[in-house]
Design a protein around this motif. Sequence first.
Motif, PDB file in Angstrom:
ATOM      1  N   SER A  22       0.931  -1.164  -0.027  1.00 28.48           N
ATOM      2  CA  SER A  22      -0.098  -0.003   0.072  1.00 28.48           C
ATOM      3  C   SER A  22       0.772   1.280  -0.003  1.00 28.48           C
ATOM      4  O   SER A  22       1.955   1.338   0.500  1.00 28.48           O
ATOM      5  CB  SER A  22      -0.890  -0.070   1.158  1.00 28.48           C
ATOM      6  OG  SER A  22      -0.098  -0.181   2.425  1.00 28.48           O
ATOM      7  N   GLY A  23       0.300   2.213  -0.730  1.00 23.96           N
ATOM      8  CA  GLY A  23       1.001   3.639  -0.699  1.00 23.96           C
ATOM      9  C   GLY A  23       2.064   3.731  -1.802  1.00 23.96           C
ATOM     10  O   GLY A  23       1.814   2.743  -2.789  1.00 23.96           O
ATOM     11  N   ASP A  24       2.436   4.759  -1.933  1.00 26.28           N
ATOM     12  CA  ASP A  24       3.319   4.915  -3.118  1.00 26.28           C
ATOM     13  C   ASP A  24       4.846   4.222  -3.139  1.00 26.28           C
ATOM     14  O   ASP A  24       5.769   4.772  -2.391  1.00 26.28           O
ATOM     15  CB  ASP A  24       3.541   6.553  -3.293  1.00 26.28           C
ATOM     16  CG  ASP A  24       4.223   7.036  -4.728  1.00 26.28           C
ATOM     17  OD1 ASP A  24       4.218   5.784  -5.684  1.00 26.28           O
ATOM     18  OD2 ASP A  24       4.301   7.857  -4.996  1.00 26.28           O
ATOM     19  N   VAL A  25       4.891   3.137  -3.493  1.00 31.73           N
ATOM     20  CA  VAL A  25       6.031   2.245  -3.388  1.00 31.73           C
ATOM     21  C   VAL A  25       7.010   2.580  -4.607  1.00 31.73           C
ATOM     22  O   VAL A  25       6.624   2.732  -5.653  1.00 31.73           O
ATOM     23  CB  VAL A  25       5.833   0.675  -3.638  1.00 31.73           C
ATOM     24  CG1 VAL A  25       7.067   0.028  -3.454  1.00 31.73           C
ATOM     25  CG2 VAL A  25       4.775   0.626  -2.391  1.00 31.73           C
ATOM     26  N   MET A  26       8.331   2.926  -4.407  1.00 37.29           N
ATOM     27  CA  MET A  26       9.272   3.389  -5.345  1.00 37.29           C
ATOM     28  C   MET A  26      10.152   1.974  -5.756  1.00 37.29           C
ATOM     29  O   MET A  26      10.932   2.178  -6.696  1.00 37.29           O
ATOM     30  CB  MET A  26      10.188   4.327  -4.533  1.00 37.29           C
ATOM     31  CG  MET A  26      11.142   3.898  -3.641  1.00 37.29           C
ATOM     32  SD  MET A  26      12.263   5.034  -3.113  1.00 37.29           S
ATOM     33  CE  MET A  26      13.481   5.253  -4.180  1.00 37.29           C
ATOM     34  N   GLY A  27       9.906   1.146  -5.202  1.00 38.39           N
ATOM     35  CA  GLY A  27      10.615  -0.231  -5.473  1.00 38.39           C
ATOM     36  C   GLY A  27      10.593  -1.442  -4.494  1.00 38.39           C
ATOM     37  O   GLY A  27      10.198  -1.182  -3.338  1.00 38.39           O
ATOM     38  N   TYR A  28      11.266  -2.461  -4.851  1.00 39.76           N
ATOM     39  CA  TYR A  28      11.458  -3.582  -4.072  1.00 39.76           C
ATOM     40  C   TYR A  28      12.791  -4.112  -4.047  1.00 39.76           C
ATOM     41  O   TYR A  28      13.550  -3.824  -5.078  1.00 39.76           O
ATOM     42  CB  TYR A  28      10.452  -4.838  -4.686  1.00 39.76           C
ATOM     43  CG  TYR A  28       8.970  -4.398  -4.463  1.00 39.76           C
ATOM     44  CD1 TYR A  28       8.216  -4.485  -3.149  1.00 39.76           C
ATOM     45  CD2 TYR A  28       8.292  -3.945  -5.609  1.00 39.76           C
ATOM     46  CE1 TYR A  28       6.968  -4.294  -3.182  1.00 39.76           C
ATOM     47  CE2 TYR A  28       6.880  -3.434  -5.207  1.00 39.76           C
ATOM     48  CZ  TYR A  28       6.322  -3.676  -4.223  1.00 39.76           C
ATOM     49  OH  TYR A  28       4.992  -3.334  -4.014  1.00 39.76           O
ATOM     50  N   VAL A  29      13.315  -4.662  -3.007  1.00 39.94           N
ATOM     51  CA  VAL A  29      14.587  -5.415  -2.986  1.00 39.94           C
ATOM     52  C   VAL A  29      14.336  -6.655  -2.474  1.00 39.94           C
ATOM     53  O   VAL A  29      13.746  -7.180  -1.472  1.00 39.94           O
ATOM     54  CB  VAL A  29      15.536  -4.663  -1.954  1.00 39.94           C
ATOM     55  CG1 VAL A  29      17.164  -5.278  -1.694  1.00 39.94           C
ATOM     56  CG2 VAL A  29      15.789  -3.219  -2.672  1.00 39.94           C
ATOM     57  N   VAL A  30      15.012  -7.746  -3.384  1.00 40.51           N
ATOM     58  CA  VAL A  30      14.946  -9.316  -2.738  1.00 40.51           C
ATOM     59  C   VAL A  30      16.471  -9.554  -2.437  1.00 40.51           C
ATOM     60  O   VAL A  30      17.439  -9.221  -3.029  1.00 40.51           O
ATOM     61  CB  VAL A  30      14.520 -10.066  -4.005  1.00 40.51           C
ATOM     62  CG1 VAL A  30      14.442 -11.418  -3.465  1.00 40.51           C
ATOM     63  CG2 VAL A  30      13.189  -9.712  -4.267  1.00 40.51           C
ATOM     64  N   GLU A  31      16.721 -10.067  -1.115  1.00 45.99           N
ATOM     65  CA  GLU A  31      17.992 -10.487  -0.474  1.00 45.99           C
ATOM     66  C   GLU A  31      17.932 -11.837  -0.457  1.00 45.99           C
ATOM     67  O   GLU A  31      16.966 -12.343   0.090  1.00 45.99           O
ATOM     68  CB  GLU A  31      18.440  -9.617   0.434  1.00 45.99           C
ATOM     69  CG  GLU A  31      17.660  -9.856   2.081  1.00 45.99           C
ATOM     70  CD  GLU A  31      18.179  -9.024   3.170  1.00 45.99           C
ATOM     71  OE1 GLU A  31      18.729  -7.933   2.658  1.00 45.99           O
ATOM     72  OE2 GLU A  31      17.798  -9.669   4.079  1.00 45.99           O
ATOM     73  N   TRP A  32      19.163 -12.337  -0.623  1.00 46.24           N
ATOM     74  CA  TRP A  32      19.527 -13.853  -0.166  1.00 46.24           C
ATOM     75  C   TRP A  32      21.002 -14.042  -0.254  1.00 46.24           C
ATOM     76  O   TRP A  32      21.736 -13.367  -0.505  1.00 46.24           O
ATOM     77  CB  TRP A  32      18.884 -14.780  -1.317  1.00 46.24           C
ATOM     78  CG  TRP A  32      19.676 -14.969  -2.683  1.00 46.24           C
ATOM     79  CD1 TRP A  32      20.504 -15.533  -3.013  1.00 46.24           C
ATOM     80  CD2 TRP A  32      19.414 -13.652  -3.703  1.00 46.24           C
ATOM     81  NE1 TRP A  32      21.010 -15.074  -4.416  1.00 46.24           N
ATOM     82  CE2 TRP A  32      20.228 -13.925  -4.681  1.00 46.24           C
ATOM     83  CE3 TRP A  32      18.675 -12.514  -4.061  1.00 46.24           C
ATOM     84  CZ2 TRP A  32      20.407 -13.348  -5.841  1.00 46.24           C
ATOM     85  CZ3 TRP A  32      18.582 -11.666  -5.019  1.00 46.24           C
ATOM     86  CH2 TRP A  32      19.668 -12.188  -6.109  1.00 46.24           C
ATOM     87  N   CYS A  33      21.195 -15.388   0.208  1.00 45.35           N
ATOM     88  CA  CYS A  33      22.463 -15.790   0.460  1.00 45.35           C
ATOM     89  C   CYS A  33      22.799 -16.970  -0.920  1.00 45.35           C
ATOM     90  O   CYS A  33      22.194 -17.845  -0.786  1.00 45.35           O
ATOM     91  CB  CYS A  33      22.933 -16.326   1.511  1.00 45.35           C
ATOM     92  SG  CYS A  33      23.073 -15.337   2.839  1.00 45.35           S
TER      93      CYS A  33
END
Length: 708
Positions: free
Chosen positions: A484-495
């Motif tokens: 919800s809201g004005d999302v500017m992007g996403y980040v996916v992290e892993w090993c």
Amino acid sequence: MVFQIQISRTETSNVIWVGNYSTTVKWNETVHWSWESKLPLECAAHFVRIRSVVDDAKFPELNFWSSWSSWQAVHVQDFLGQDALFVFPKDKLVEEGSNVTICYISGNIQNNISCYLEGEQIHGEQLDAHVSTFELKNVPFIRKRGTNIYCEENQRNAISDGTVLFVSKVLEEPKDFSCETRDFKTLSCTWDPGTDTALAWSKQPSQSYTLFESFSGKKKHCEEKNRCNWQITQDSQEIYNFTLITENYLRKRSVNLLFNLTHRVHPMSPFNVQFENVSATDAVITWKVHSTGDYFTFLCQVELHGEGKMIQQHNVSVKVNGKYLLNELQPNTDYVAQVRCADANHFWKWSEWSGGDFTTPEAAPSEAPDVWRTMKSGSHNVTLFWKPLSKFHANGKIRFYNVVVENLDKPSRLEHHSIPAPANGTELTLDQCSYRIRVTASNSAGTSPAAVMVVSADPGNKEVEEERIKGTEDGFSMSWKPQSGDVMGYVVEWCDRPQNPLCDFQWKNLGPNTTSTVISSDAFRPGVRYNFRIYGLSTKRIAYFTLSWKNYSTKSQPAFIKGYRVYLKSKAGQCHPGVEKAVLSDNTVCCQYKIDNPEQKTFTVENLQPESFYEFLVTPYTSVGEGPRGTFTKVRTPDEYPSMLLRVILPVSFCVMLLVLGCHLKSQWMKDKCYPDIPDPYKSSVLSLIKSKVNAGKLYVHHMAIED
């Protein structure tokens, strides 16, 4: 006169050829004529006779055939003896594809003779008791040393004889005959000679070539079989008509070429190629051409190559000196530039390339590093990670990374860290305050833009609900609900290596409209569990400020403070859900926050809008009521910070000292006992000093936060 000739074979009655031969003759002149027999003359006796007629209008009375001459016998080979065997012709030279007749002569008519061509038996017909003939059609070229033919007697004490048939490749007409000049002094003529017709043992040498120019009447024998130089004279001859003649023992061929000399100019290569004013993005290439006259103009072509491929091509008009600005270059890059030229008025051929290489110097990195972080649960130990800049953005060799840490809650000196490349991260130990972290990359020319990350004292991260997915050959496919809201992007992290203590931490940035992705890596292995965390980055701009005040002595306070009230006014007059509204004496509507803990000396006002003006007031209260309401303090929230923020709180501290007037008058004693004064923080001299600074415009909220 016309001469008619008859030829017979074996006996005079067996006429095998009749033909006419016309020529002009003089009295008592010997006339020559030749004829080649398909059958070698050694194989049979031949007879020839001749008659003539005058074919001339000046002598009409002689227009009748003469009588035939007597037959003339031609015996090339006499009888050779009873045990003799001979094969003819000997070492004959023919062209590939010709028809050839051979024969053998055996002295004994009882001999049983077999003949072979390159080991394969051939069959012919018997001409007489001693002679047999064989007709070979369309003979092939086998080798330069010739084709072997032999015959032998099929008896115990066999006799044999043979011959070599030299088969030559057919002489070809010269192809691609062309002439050109480079200096108006010499014409260089070239051609494709085709197949060499030379045979072994000098039976036939390579074909010869002769160049003949019809306008001048000059001729030149060419030493090479594919080129010949012709000297240009100073007689202003512009038009040339060449005939190229080639011949060998069997054939002669020729081709013609007519051209204007000024249309066949092949310039020499440019020289003195240099590079000047080489910068990170530009370079000037200069060169010289071999001038052929004041009115001669060259069309020069400049090519720029990088990383093994051509990336630029330009055309330049040149008289003597050439110059061109190569721009849009990449810093710290190896380039090869080359130039060639041609006649601009009558294009014939490009010259050969001339050029060199150069390297642009470094420039400051053009892009901020791609930065991410991990935080240990329950602590403020932050591990920063960054990815190496691409060659395109690094603009040189990255030497170190700069990490600057700024405490947002307590004004202090900035903390600097310099991390030598090629390190890809560092660890920071922070306290329970908010911090702004800037990461830049530096090479010898300068520093990149900063990647900014804010670590809040209260990050407010919400754990994403855990789900389980299965990997495929393409990787791990995952999706999530839009935030919800004005999302500017996403980040996916892993090993990449979860079992390894070093982890090999990875992350992937995604756009705001992306709600699914596939994570793939060469490091993924079957049967290994991988954990992925997905963060949403919001552009929702929410400003915060924190009020704080110092403790004071309770001895000077006649009543017990039970808490505080914080009043907030804004132009919109709106309060966040869950916050009470209060109406002041001037009918102004404001938001009221209650602090029921008298020991609490700080309060964070959240959910404010950036680039907005607010007014606030803090007053204590006792069991009797609130203290006096003084003057509201004005605060402006700043513009949105351009970088990615996780959570930001920048406190603005106000030191509040409560000054209570002593009971020095007797008339005030009962009032103090029964109805004590409520202290007014805004009557503090220290606060007055702070307020004057606020009014002077030097105390503002300088940050805002983006919730993750």
